[in-house]
Design a protein around this motif. Sequence first.
Motif, PDB file in Angstrom:
ATOM      1  N   ASN A 196     -14.727  18.047 -58.440  1.00 46.93           N
ATOM      2  CA  ASN A 196     -15.517  17.276 -57.491  1.00 46.93           C
ATOM      3  C   ASN A 196     -16.733  16.638 -58.143  1.00 46.93           C
ATOM      4  O   ASN A 196     -17.527  15.977 -57.473  1.00 46.93           O
ATOM      5  CB  ASN A 196     -15.972  18.170 -56.332  1.00 46.93           C
ATOM      6  N   ASP A 197     -16.894  16.835 -59.455  1.00 46.24           N
ATOM      7  CA  ASP A 197     -17.995  16.227 -60.198  1.00 46.24           C
ATOM      8  C   ASP A 197     -17.561  16.103 -61.651  1.00 46.24           C
ATOM      9  O   ASP A 197     -18.058  16.809 -62.530  1.00 46.24           O
ATOM     10  CB  ASP A 197     -19.269  17.065 -60.075  1.00 46.24           C
TER      11      ASP A 197
ATOM     12  N   GLY B  35     -19.742  11.814 -57.857  1.00 51.26           N
ATOM     13  CA  GLY B  35     -18.708  12.836 -57.877  1.00 51.26           C
ATOM     14  C   GLY B  35     -17.412  12.362 -58.490  1.00 51.26           C
ATOM     15  O   GLY B  35     -16.508  13.157 -58.726  1.00 51.26           O
TER      16      GLY B  35
ATOM     17  N   SER C  45     -13.734  11.801 -55.232  1.00 53.16           N
ATOM     18  CA  SER C  45     -14.474  12.188 -54.039  1.00 53.16           C
ATOM     19  C   SER C  45     -13.901  11.528 -52.792  1.00 53.16           C
ATOM     20  O   SER C  45     -13.941  12.108 -51.703  1.00 53.16           O
ATOM     21  CB  SER C  45     -15.959  11.825 -54.189  1.00 53.16           C
TER      22      SER C  45
END
Length: 379
Positions: A56-57, A121, A125
């Motif tokens: 997510n990042d 992100g 994302s």
Amino acid sequence: MACSISQSILVVGGGLAGLAAAYRLHRAGLEFTMIEARERLGGRIFTAGPAGEVSNDGFDLGPSWLWPDMHPAVRRFADELGLAFFPQHADGAMLFQRSQEVEPERYRVLRQEPPSMRLVGGSGSIISALAARFPQGRIRLGARAISIVRTIKGVMVRFQVADGSFEDLETGHVIFAMPPRLLAETMEFDPAPDGSCQRLWRDTPTWMAPHAKFFALYDTPFWRPAGLSGAAQSMTGPLVEIHDTTTASGKAAIFGFVGVPAQYRRQGGGKAIINAAVAQLGQLFGPEALTPVTTLYKDWAADSSTATSLDQVGTGHPAGGKREWVDRNWRDWITLAGSETAAHDPGYLAGAIEAGERAAVRLIDRQIDKSVLPTAFGQ
């Protein structure tokens, strides 16, 4: 032949186009099921962490840039999902590498208008934000569709699951949210689409399928204090176009598009590409570039859920424009919604949103006009 849709909708493909279609169907209260061949959602959108895991990042092994000022649908979609943009880093000099025997040349970076933007992100994302809005049990991963047959009630789709067994699903309509060329090579139709339809599918290039991306991850973006933007162009390779891909949260990295054709990448192997790419970054950005924390490499031409035998050589960009993607024998039963089928920006993220929403709106309008699709759940 006219027909009515009497059952739920099957979405084949869990990339951005498929998820955009499913999101609009769900918001309209229409029942859907989605199957995805991979064990993850996103398709060509793949935001990865340092170990190559879905993150997510992380870092975009697939598409990364968006231009929300040029594409209102992208801006609207991001706002609706609560996503934020940040600009591609471009401050500092750009390097140009003519050969490995001479020092790279420095040039001032011209400001791009509108600027290239990225999602905080990573592009993934938008995938996780969409998936979080669906009821549990609507999406099935590791399910590869292999055939579709017309039936009295609608269509029967056969798919293969992770253990190698096969399952059948009867449904009223199928949205194929996948590249047309991949559909032509991997799906068996009964009856077969007409020849002109199949030729159109096979002649449509799959965007990004011939390409590969390399990433070098570092503790800090050391090139910035040296007055470099992280951008470079090279006539020697293996990386031909290079950019700073540091995340919005500050995780430092440089990525490059690999200029070696797919067949030679396959012959030489990924390790050789990685070693040569790191050495090239050292020539461009200095000794610190020779010791990345780790590297990431994604060869899309070797991904069987993206590329076909026809995608091993780059053949240009999908043409766009309005086209008849389905013949009259299948028009009432299937809709093509891969990004390549978009009238505008085919192949790009904006095209995926357009194609997915267009497919959903077609079926929503059919419900309004004919009241034949059941309402399964509310907004």
